[in-house]
Scaffold this motif. Structure first.
Motif, PDB file in Angstrom:
ATOM      1  N   LYS A 138      58.235 -22.567-117.541  1.00  0.00           N
ATOM      2  CA  LYS A 138      58.284 -21.426-118.369  1.00  0.00           C
ATOM      3  C   LYS A 138      57.832 -20.252-117.281  1.00  0.00           C
ATOM      4  O   LYS A 138      58.270 -19.249-117.571  1.00  0.00           O
ATOM      5  CB  LYS A 138      57.496 -21.798-119.539  1.00  0.00           C
ATOM      6  CG  LYS A 138      58.005 -22.571-120.549  1.00  0.00           C
ATOM      7  CD  LYS A 138      58.998 -21.757-121.144  1.00  0.00           C
ATOM      8  CE  LYS A 138      59.926 -22.985-122.204  1.00  0.00           C
ATOM      9  NZ  LYS A 138      60.851 -22.064-122.953  1.00  0.00           N
ATOM     10  N   MET A 160      63.887 -31.126-125.489  1.00  0.00           N
ATOM     11  CA  MET A 160      63.263 -29.799-125.945  1.00  0.00           C
ATOM     12  C   MET A 160      62.483 -29.754-127.051  1.00  0.00           C
ATOM     13  O   MET A 160      61.707 -28.962-127.215  1.00  0.00           O
ATOM     14  CB  MET A 160      64.830 -29.223-126.703  1.00  0.00           C
ATOM     15  CG  MET A 160      64.826 -27.729-126.962  1.00  0.00           C
ATOM     16  SD  MET A 160      64.026 -26.784-125.683  1.00  0.00           S
ATOM     17  CE  MET A 160      65.747 -26.889-124.680  1.00  0.00           C
ATOM     18  N   GLU A 198      59.344 -29.758-125.358  1.00  0.00           N
ATOM     19  CA  GLU A 198      59.038 -28.429-124.626  1.00  0.00           C
ATOM     20  C   GLU A 198      58.435 -27.376-125.806  1.00  0.00           C
ATOM     21  O   GLU A 198      57.602 -26.551-125.579  1.00  0.00           O
ATOM     22  CB  GLU A 198      60.293 -27.896-124.010  1.00  0.00           C
ATOM     23  CG  GLU A 198      60.049 -26.562-123.409  1.00  0.00           C
ATOM     24  CD  GLU A 198      61.466 -26.177-122.564  1.00  0.00           C
ATOM     25  OE1 GLU A 198      61.874 -25.240-122.705  1.00  0.00           O
ATOM     26  OE2 GLU A 198      61.923 -27.040-122.005  1.00  0.00           O
ATOM     27  N   ASN A 199      58.986 -27.409-126.898  1.00  0.00           N
ATOM     28  CA  ASN A 199      58.666 -26.668-127.738  1.00  0.00           C
ATOM     29  C   ASN A 199      57.017 -26.841-128.300  1.00  0.00           C
ATOM     30  O   ASN A 199      56.186 -25.866-128.785  1.00  0.00           O
ATOM     31  CB  ASN A 199      59.449 -26.446-129.127  1.00  0.00           C
ATOM     32  CG  ASN A 199      60.922 -26.096-129.110  1.00  0.00           C
ATOM     33  OD1 ASN A 199      60.917 -25.066-127.938  1.00  0.00           O
ATOM     34  ND2 ASN A 199      61.907 -26.390-129.462  1.00  0.00           N
ATOM     35  N   TRP A 232      54.975 -25.116-125.624  1.00  0.00           N
ATOM     36  CA  TRP A 232      54.939 -23.867-125.136  1.00  0.00           C
ATOM     37  C   TRP A 232      54.829 -23.109-126.600  1.00  0.00           C
ATOM     38  O   TRP A 232      54.179 -22.069-126.450  1.00  0.00           O
ATOM     39  CB  TRP A 232      56.387 -23.444-124.574  1.00  0.00           C
ATOM     40  CG  TRP A 232      56.495 -22.098-124.229  1.00  0.00           C
ATOM     41  CD1 TRP A 232      56.952 -21.352-124.662  1.00  0.00           C
ATOM     42  CD2 TRP A 232      55.720 -21.566-123.032  1.00  0.00           C
ATOM     43  NE1 TRP A 232      56.950 -20.068-123.955  1.00  0.00           N
ATOM     44  CE2 TRP A 232      55.978 -20.153-122.897  1.00  0.00           C
ATOM     45  CE3 TRP A 232      54.825 -22.174-121.908  1.00  0.00           C
ATOM     46  CZ2 TRP A 232      55.467 -19.476-122.016  1.00  0.00           C
ATOM     47  CZ3 TRP A 232      54.266 -21.208-120.831  1.00  0.00           C
ATOM     48  CH2 TRP A 232      54.622 -19.914-121.093  1.00  0.00           C
ATOM     49  N   ALA A 233      55.335 -23.563-127.670  1.00  0.00           N
ATOM     50  CA  ALA A 233      55.312 -22.711-128.671  1.00  0.00           C
ATOM     51  C   ALA A 233      54.239 -22.804-129.746  1.00  0.00           C
ATOM     52  O   ALA A 233      54.122 -22.042-130.362  1.00  0.00           O
ATOM     53  CB  ALA A 233      56.720 -22.850-129.556  1.00  0.00           C
TER      54      ALA A 233
END
Length: 367
Positions: A64, A81, A84-85, A88-89
């Motif tokens: 990222k 995915m 990853e979310n 990161w989110a």
């Protein structure tokens, strides 16, 4: 005789702190704590209802931030995915907020303990948290989310600013600019704002009151990338001012008269520090709810280990406060899976027990 023994114990404590301070240079200690903080932040991102390996955590962050070129074989994107979310989110903003809030509250506690010369001073002493709670209550029970997702943080921050201005107004009205009288003004304002908050809860929808209570217990669930700039900016600006004026904070501990003879504009400096502390506390409480004992306990631990020089106390308190709240967030997420325990409960329990132990070890010695 007891006074002599107390003085001897105080001298021993002072010497032990000085010896420890001499063994570990400040830059080396700061670097060590920063590395420890980063490691714990990585661990915090990995734990939770969905466990994520550290290689995935740092791989997602590196990709990222476009840092995968540093070692392409280490950061191959072999994760889903969904993970990853999560990294990161969800968890990375939460962990950054935990570190930011912990550092802010510890800095505020250390600074207020100097300008008020009160070892029990913490970010909630001047009614700032009561004002923030009042703002959140109004947003959650009466206005609704008129500003979208930022409604509660904005109203909480405005409530903290209201508390700060009320304290200064009461102090000016009573001509009470001394350390002790400012504290009394803060306590009076805190009682009034707490009562108003209870009144607004009573007047609001009782079915929604559990949302207010949960917010007041403290938590980091509001963390979002779009909002982190505010508490981080407050921390950067506030810490820069406080650390730059660390020599003034050293002088304030000696008393108003001594500080004045050393060239410190006592009343003006005390009020400016209180305003800076109010902004730091408001920015932290607005996004995390009411979290206690970090600002009270952490500065005492730093002084116990490294002495009372604020050129060391402030940066080390910020780092130790960040580490403490990140660790508390880790424990809060794994102690009652799959639910997250409100972090304010955990910091209150750990902080209260830890502070009693600290007082026991330093009995007869002024904190």
């Amino acid at each position: 005789m007891s006074g002599v023994s107390s003085k001897v114990r105080g001298n021993r404590a002072s010497r032990s702190a000085t010896v420890l301070s001499g063994y570990v240079p400040l830059p080396m200690l700061v670097v060590t704590l920063v590395i420890l903080l980063l490691g714990l932040m990585g661990l915090a991102i990995g734990v939770g209802s969905v466990s994520i390996q550290q290689s995935t955590v740092w791989g997602v962050i590196a990709n990222k931030l476009s840092l995968a070129w540093l070692h392409p074989t280490w950061f191959l994107p072999d994760w889903s995915m969904g993970r990853e979310n999560i990294v990161w989110a969800v968890r990375l903003p939460r962990t950054i907020l935990a570190a930011t809030v912990g550092a802010s509250l510890a800095l505020v506690g250390a600074s207020l303990q100097s300008v008020t010369r009160n070892p029990l001073a913490d970010p909630h002493l001047l009614g700032i948290s009561s004002g923030a709670a009042l703002g959140a209550i109004i947003a959650l029970l009466h206005t609704g989310m008129v500003l979208g997702a930022v409604t509660v943080p904005v109203f909480a921050f405005l409530g903290a600013l209201l508390a700060m201005f009320l304290v200064l107004l009461v102090a000016n009205f009573a001509v009470a600019h001394s350390a002790g009288r400012l504290i009394l003004a803060g306590v009076a304002v805190a009682f009034v704002l707490t009562s108003l908050g209870s009144l607004f809860i009573f007047m609001g929808d009782h079915r929604a009151s559990h949302t207010v209570i949960f917010w007041m217990l403290g938590g980091l669930g509001l963390a979002q990338w779009g909002q982190l700039w505010f508490p981080i900016s407050a921390l950067v600006l506030g810490s820069a001012y406080l650390i730059y004026n660390a020599r003034y904070l050293n002088a304030m501990i000696l008393g108003d008269e001594t500080a004045s003879t050393l060239g410190v504009p006592v009343e003006r400096f005390r009020i400016v520090v209180i305003v800076v502390c109010a902004l730091l506390t408001g920015a932290a409480v607005a996004f995390s709810g009411v979290i206690g004992f970090v600002g009270l306990m952490v500065p005492h631990i730093v002084r116990l280990l490294m002495g009372g020089d604020y050129r060391k106390v402030l940066p080390l308190s910020a780092l130790l406060g960040a580490i403490f709240l990140v660790v508390a967030d880790i424990v809060a997420r794994i102690i009652m899976p799959p639910q997250d325990m409100p972090i304010g409960i955990l910091t209150g329990l750990v902080g209260g027990v830890g502070f009693v132990v600290l007082m026991r070890k330093r009995r007869g010695v002024a904190l």
